[in-house]
Structure formats: structure tokens, C-alpha cells
Design an enzyme around this catalytic site. Structure first.
Site, PDB file in Angstrom:
ATOM      1  N   GLY A  12      27.124   0.004  39.439  1.00  0.00           N
ATOM      2  CA  GLY A  12      27.583  -0.137  40.832  1.00  0.00           C
ATOM      3  C   GLY A  12      28.985   0.438  40.998  1.00  0.00           C
ATOM      4  O   GLY A  12      29.833   0.247  40.135  1.00  0.00           O
ATOM      5  N   ARG A  73      22.250   4.360  38.285  1.00  0.00           N
ATOM      6  CA  ARG A  73      21.684   3.618  37.170  1.00  0.00           C
ATOM      7  C   ARG A  73      20.632   4.545  36.574  1.00  0.00           C
ATOM      8  O   ARG A  73      19.836   5.123  37.310  1.00  0.00           O
ATOM      9  CB  ARG A  73      21.115   2.292  37.668  1.00  0.00           C
ATOM     10  CG  ARG A  73      22.239   1.441  38.285  1.00  0.00           C
ATOM     11  CD  ARG A  73      21.874  -0.025  38.414  1.00  0.00           C
ATOM     12  NE  ARG A  73      23.044  -0.817  38.747  1.00  0.00           N
ATOM     13  CZ  ARG A  73      23.408  -1.147  39.998  1.00  0.00           C
ATOM     14  NH1 ARG A  73      22.680  -0.760  41.033  1.00  0.00           N
ATOM     15  NH2 ARG A  73      24.488  -1.866  40.205  1.00  0.00           N
ATOM     16  N   ASP A 104      29.114  -3.893  31.877  1.00  0.00           N
ATOM     17  CA  ASP A 104      28.548  -4.153  30.551  1.00  0.00           C
ATOM     18  C   ASP A 104      27.381  -3.231  30.208  1.00  0.00           C
ATOM     19  O   ASP A 104      27.237  -2.802  29.064  1.00  0.00           O
ATOM     20  CB  ASP A 104      28.031  -5.604  30.486  1.00  0.00           C
ATOM     21  CG  ASP A 104      29.121  -6.551  30.009  1.00  0.00           C
ATOM     22  OD1 ASP A 104      30.090  -6.077  29.397  1.00  0.00           O
ATOM     23  OD2 ASP A 104      28.971  -7.772  30.243  1.00  0.00           O
ATOM     24  N   THR A 126      33.919  -2.826  37.938  1.00  0.00           N
ATOM     25  CA  THR A 126      32.879  -3.538  38.704  1.00  0.00           C
ATOM     26  C   THR A 126      33.575  -4.557  39.596  1.00  0.00           C
ATOM     27  O   THR A 126      34.548  -5.186  39.172  1.00  0.00           O
ATOM     28  CB  THR A 126      31.847  -4.261  37.805  1.00  0.00           C
ATOM     29  OG1 THR A 126      31.115  -5.216  38.624  1.00  0.00           O
ATOM     30  CG2 THR A 126      32.478  -5.023  36.657  1.00  0.00           C
ATOM     31  N   ASP A 128      32.487  -7.352  40.303  1.00  0.00           N
ATOM     32  CA  ASP A 128      32.076  -8.713  39.943  1.00  0.00           C
ATOM     33  C   ASP A 128      33.038  -9.441  39.005  1.00  0.00           C
ATOM     34  O   ASP A 128      32.958 -10.661  38.870  1.00  0.00           O
ATOM     35  CB  ASP A 128      30.691  -8.691  39.270  1.00  0.00           C
ATOM     36  CG  ASP A 128      29.629  -8.032  40.131  1.00  0.00           C
ATOM     37  OD1 ASP A 128      29.747  -8.115  41.365  1.00  0.00           O
ATOM     38  OD2 ASP A 128      28.697  -7.434  39.573  1.00  0.00           O
ATOM     39  N   ASP A 130      32.806  -9.561  35.912  1.00  0.00           N
ATOM     40  CA  ASP A 130      31.921 -10.317  35.003  1.00  0.00           C
ATOM     41  C   ASP A 130      31.858  -9.713  33.596  1.00  0.00           C
ATOM     42  O   ASP A 130      30.894  -9.948  32.863  1.00  0.00           O
ATOM     43  CB  ASP A 130      30.512 -10.411  35.604  1.00  0.00           C
ATOM     44  CG  ASP A 130      29.873  -9.036  35.813  1.00  0.00           C
ATOM     45  OD1 ASP A 130      30.574  -8.015  35.691  1.00  0.00           O
ATOM     46  OD2 ASP A 130      28.663  -8.997  36.102  1.00  0.00           O
ATOM     47  N   ARG A 172      26.674 -10.660  41.339  1.00  0.00           N
ATOM     48  CA  ARG A 172      25.508 -10.647  40.452  1.00  0.00           C
ATOM     49  C   ARG A 172      25.252 -12.060  39.932  1.00  0.00           C
ATOM     50  O   ARG A 172      25.063 -12.946  40.731  1.00  0.00           O
ATOM     51  CB  ARG A 172      25.709  -9.648  39.315  1.00  0.00           C
ATOM     52  CG  ARG A 172      24.381  -9.005  38.918  1.00  0.00           C
ATOM     53  CD  ARG A 172      24.455  -8.139  37.708  1.00  0.00           C
ATOM     54  NE  ARG A 172      25.248  -6.944  37.906  1.00  0.00           N
ATOM     55  CZ  ARG A 172      24.993  -5.778  37.313  1.00  0.00           C
ATOM     56  NH1 ARG A 172      23.938  -5.672  36.542  1.00  0.00           N
ATOM     57  NH2 ARG A 172      25.763  -4.744  37.491  1.00  0.00           N
TER      58      ARG A 172
HETATM   59  P1  ADP Z   1      26.809  -1.914  34.904  1.00  0.00           P
HETATM   60  O1  ADP Z   1      27.439  -0.881  34.052  1.00  0.00           O
HETATM   61  O2  ADP Z   1      27.505  -2.084  36.221  1.00  0.00           O
HETATM   62  O3  ADP Z   1      26.574  -3.221  34.165  1.00  0.00           O
HETATM   63  P2  ADP Z   1      23.961  -1.309  34.684  1.00  0.00           P
HETATM   64  O4  ADP Z   1      23.627  -2.557  33.932  1.00  0.00           O
HETATM   65  O5  ADP Z   1      23.052  -0.885  35.785  1.00  0.00           O
HETATM   66  O6  ADP Z   1      25.401  -1.367  35.363  1.00  0.00           O
HETATM   67  O7  ADP Z   1      24.070  -0.125  33.594  1.00  0.00           O
HETATM   68  C1  ADP Z   1      24.427   1.179  33.986  1.00  0.00           C
HETATM   69  C2  ADP Z   1      23.695   2.161  33.131  1.00  0.00           C
HETATM   70  O8  ADP Z   1      24.081   2.016  31.758  1.00  0.00           O
HETATM   71  C3  ADP Z   1      22.182   2.008  33.086  1.00  0.00           C
HETATM   72  O9  ADP Z   1      21.553   2.613  34.177  1.00  0.00           O
HETATM   73  C4  ADP Z   1      21.826   2.724  31.812  1.00  0.00           C
HETATM   74  O10 ADP Z   1      21.825   4.120  31.968  1.00  0.00           O
HETATM   75  C5  ADP Z   1      22.979   2.345  30.930  1.00  0.00           C
HETATM   76  N1  ADP Z   1      22.579   1.171  30.128  1.00  0.00           N
HETATM   77  C6  ADP Z   1      22.434  -0.093  30.542  1.00  0.00           C
HETATM   78  N2  ADP Z   1      21.983  -0.890  29.556  1.00  0.00           N
HETATM   79  C7  ADP Z   1      21.832  -0.103  28.472  1.00  0.00           C
HETATM   80  C8  ADP Z   1      21.388  -0.322  27.129  1.00  0.00           C
HETATM   81  N3  ADP Z   1      21.002  -1.527  26.696  1.00  0.00           N
HETATM   82  N4  ADP Z   1      21.365   0.747  26.293  1.00  0.00           N
HETATM   83  C9  ADP Z   1      21.758   1.964  26.713  1.00  0.00           C
HETATM   84  N5  ADP Z   1      22.169   2.225  27.968  1.00  0.00           N
HETATM   85  C10 ADP Z   1      22.219   1.225  28.838  1.00  0.00           C
HETATM   86  O1  F6P Z   2      27.704  -5.094  40.238  1.00  0.00           O
HETATM   87  C1  F6P Z   2      28.102  -4.906  41.560  1.00  0.00           C
HETATM   88  C2  F6P Z   2      27.066  -5.407  42.510  1.00  0.00           C
HETATM   89  O2  F6P Z   2      27.490  -5.149  43.828  1.00  0.00           O
HETATM   90  C3  F6P Z   2      26.673  -6.868  42.344  1.00  0.00           C
HETATM   91  O3  F6P Z   2      27.609  -7.740  42.930  1.00  0.00           O
HETATM   92  C4  F6P Z   2      25.316  -6.907  42.986  1.00  0.00           C
HETATM   93  O4  F6P Z   2      24.528  -7.927  42.426  1.00  0.00           O
HETATM   94  C5  F6P Z   2      24.745  -5.555  42.658  1.00  0.00           C
HETATM   95  O5  F6P Z   2      25.848  -4.716  42.311  1.00  0.00           O
HETATM   96  C6  F6P Z   2      23.995  -4.913  43.789  1.00  0.00           C
HETATM   97  O6  F6P Z   2      23.525  -3.704  43.349  1.00  0.00           O
HETATM   98  P1  F6P Z   2      22.822  -2.576  44.242  1.00  0.00           P
HETATM   99  O7  F6P Z   2      23.764  -1.416  44.242  1.00  0.00           O
HETATM  100  O8  F6P Z   2      21.592  -2.248  43.483  1.00  0.00           O
HETATM  101  O9  F6P Z   2      22.579  -3.130  45.589  1.00  0.00           O
END
Ligand code: ADP
Ligand code: F6P
Length: 320
Positions: A12, A73, A104, A126, A128, A130, A172
């Protein structure tokens, strides 16, 4: 020494990501490195959507929300085939290390790339807040200020109508935005996933404050609790107070970053490039007790973030 590094934003978007990109590019330039901008997160690495970034290409972005590098993502990045493409493109574009700005999930991707010989440093981005390894993530302050302004507006109308307003804020699965925003708007109750609170206790608190003359009420609910329509219905049925529900949503992700987010992003971007310049990867940048530090990415991903119970208690005590 690395000659060329990449920078990407992933997951995000968050206000302040642009300031971090700018800091990465300018710090790298000052150290004699060139920077490639990888667009749309890990998708750009897989597809070779990669552009040159020089010191002027990041002018006029420090104050802009969103991310000029776009974000995404990328499910494909989690596959062997996607990862192979990503590594091949690093070689093709001469990218020797990457600053990954995200949450994360993005850190897990950075860990996987580091394991395959492309050192990565994570920068926490982010709204959040978090991420366990850091007390602060880029975008948190701006998102909370936006939420606060929105709830202040809702309060005007709640006050005029003697109503209760139940407002859902993002986060989240975490309640950090809800907690601090709730304090800042003087919410009668704050519902977060980290603290178990019964709806009956919220209703009782509304009744108690009503007895001492309170006539309008704000209840802040974290996204991880959700169900604001149901909560509003229960409050109205039990108290007779007309109640409305609002989900703030993506408005919290946009807008010009606050001072705090711009400065923090600049410091963190700088710190990430300092590491990459020394050939160090597998680390994440963290803010702890007023200092910018860094941490091993595995350790970082295994940490648990404590919830600030004292702050929650202060919110409870001061909202009578
Ligand atoms: P955030 O970084 O905000 O936590 P996401 O969880 O959507 O957001 O992760 C962002 C991107 O990081 C994912 O779309 C994917 O490409 C990569 N990613 C997430 N989890 C993994 C994982 N376990 N192993 C490798 N790449 C990952
Ligand atoms: O991680 C940022 C965030 O805005 C969260 O607060 C929320 O749960 C999520 O992303 C929403 O994601 P999307 O972009 O898929 O609506």
C-alpha cells in the site's frame, strides 16, 4: 563498492514514500552511485519496468502524497519463475542492491532477493505503523492527521444533532492509527484488535458520560474490528441516541506528507543507502527511541510489536 542500486515502493502506498525515494537518489548520487527506479513494486523488477533516476528527476516530489514510482502487490514475485525474472533483470540493468520501501510483506520479498545475491535494505513505509522492528513507519503521522481532520468534521455534525458517530479508521490488523487518532479527537471509546472490549462496556460508558452532560459521542473503531454499521445499530437500540456509521477508507492514504513523515523518510532513505554503499543487505531501517538504527531482516520479521497499553489506559481515563 556498488555502482548502481535500485529503489522501489511496494504494498500500500503511504505519504512520505516520495521523500524516501528522493533521499535514496540524492544520497546515492553524493556517494558516486547511480540509481534505477523500479516501477510498480516487484512487478517492475519482473517486467523490466525500470527507469534512470538522477538528482533532478526527484525534484518537486518531497511534498507529494502517493508514490511517483507507483506501487503494486505482486503475487508473481512469490513464484520461482517470477523471482528468476526479477534476478535476471537486476543483472540486465546492472542493479547490485535495492532499497525496498514498504511493509512486512515487501520485507519478505527483500529477504528473498538478498538470499539470491541482490542485497536489499528495507525502509518501513505504511500508514498502519504495524512493522514490529520499528516504532515508526513512514506515512503514519500523515494518515492520523487526515483521520483526525475527518473526525473533527464528523464531530461538528454529531454535535449539532446530539448524535453518536462510529468511525472506522484503517490499520489492517493493527490498532495504532485508531488509538492515537481516538485520543486526538477525544473519542468516548476506542475499539482496537489488541484490547478486548465488549460492546456493552462501550454502551455503558456512553450512558455514564451522558449522565454527566455529554450529548454527542465519537466511537473510533479500528479496521481490524470492523462492523461499524452493526456497532452503530447496537448503540442506537440500547441508548436511544441517534447513531451514524462512517468508514473513512482510502482518504487516509493520500495527501501531502507531514513534517514528521518527510523528515523521517529522508533520514531513513539516507540510512538505507549508507548500508547499500558498504555492500550490506538483508537489513531493515528502524526508528527506535529517537534514533535511526538498522536490524537484521530475519530478526525484524520475527519480532512482535507491543501495544501501548498505557496510552490506551490514558485514552480511557481522559474520555469520561
Ligand atoms: P506490505 O509490504 O505493505 O506488507 P504486501 O503484504 O501486500 O504489502 O506485500 C507486498 C509485496 O511483497 C507482495 O505483493 C509480494 O510481491 C511481496 N511479498 C509479500 N509476501 C512475500 C513473501 N512471503 N515472499 C516473497 N515476497 C513477498
Ligand atoms: O496497509 C495500508 C492499508 O491501507 C491498510 O490500512 C488497509 O487494510 C489496506 O492497506 C487496504 O488495502 P487496499 O489498497 O487493497 O485497499
Amino acid at each position: 563498492m556498488m555502482k548502481t542500486i535500485g529503489v522501489l515502493t511496494s504494498g500500500g502506498d503511504a505519504p512520505g514514500m516520495n521523500a524516501a525515494v528522493r533521499a535514496v537518489v540524492r544520497t546515492a548520487a553524493s556517494l558516486g552511485m547511480t540509481v534505477k527506479g523500479i516501477r510498480r513494486g516487484y512487478n517492475g523488477l519482473i517486467e523490466g519496468d525500470i527507469i534512470d533516476l538522477d538528482i533532478r528527476s526527484v525534484s518537486d516530489i518531497i511534498h507529494r502524497g502517493g508514490t511517483v514510482l507507483y506501487t503494486a502487490r505482486s503475487p508473481r514475485f512469490k513464484t520461482e519463475e517470477g523471482m528468476a525474472e526479477a534476478i535476471a533483470n537486476c543483472k540486465r540493468f546492472g542493479i547490485e542492491g535495492i532499497a525496498v520501501i514498504g511493509g512486512d510483506g515487501s520485507y519478505r520479498g527483500a529477504r528473498d532477493l538478498s538470499l539470491r545475491g541482490i542485497p536489499c535494505v528495507g525502509i518501513p513505509g505504511t500508514i498502519d505503523n504495524d512493522i514490529s522492528s520499528t516504532q515508526y513507519t513512514i506515512g503514519f503521522d500523515t494518515a492520523m492527521n487526515t483521520a483526525m481532520e475527518m473526525v473533527d468534521k464528523i464531530r461538528d455534525t454529531a454535535q449539532s444533532h446530539d448524535r453518536c458517530s462510529v468511525v472506522e479508521v484503517m490499520g489492517r490488523r493493527a490498532g495504532y492509527i485508531a488509538l492515537q487518532t481516538g485520543i486526538a479527537v477525544g473519542a468516548t471509546a476506542i475499539l482496537v484488535p489488541e484490547v478486548e472490549v465488549k460492546i456493552d462496556d462501550v454502551i455503558q460508558k456512553i450512558r455514564d458520560t451522558q449522565k454527566t452532560g455529554k450529548k454527542h459521542f465519537i466511537v473510533v473503531v479500528a479496521e481490524g474490528i470492523g462492523g461499524v454499521e452493526d456497532i452503530a445499530k447496537k448503540i442506537e437500540e440500547s441508548t436511544g441516541i441517534e447513531t451514524r456509521a462512517t468508514v473513512l477508507g482510502h482518504v487516509q492514504r493520500g495527501g501531502s506528507p507531514t513534517v514528521r513523515d518527510r523528515v523521517m523518510a529522508t533520514q531513513m532513505g539516507y540510512a538505507a543507502v549508507e548500508l547499500l554503499n558498504k555492500g550490506i543487505g538483508n537489513r531493515v531501517i528502524c526508528y527506535r527511541d529517537g534514533k535511526i538504527v538498522n536490524e537484521d531482516i530475519y530478526e525484524a520479521l520475527n519480532m512482535k510489536k507491543p501495544f501501548d497499553d498505557d496510552m490506551y489506559n490514558i485514552a480511557h481515563v481522559t474520555s469520561i
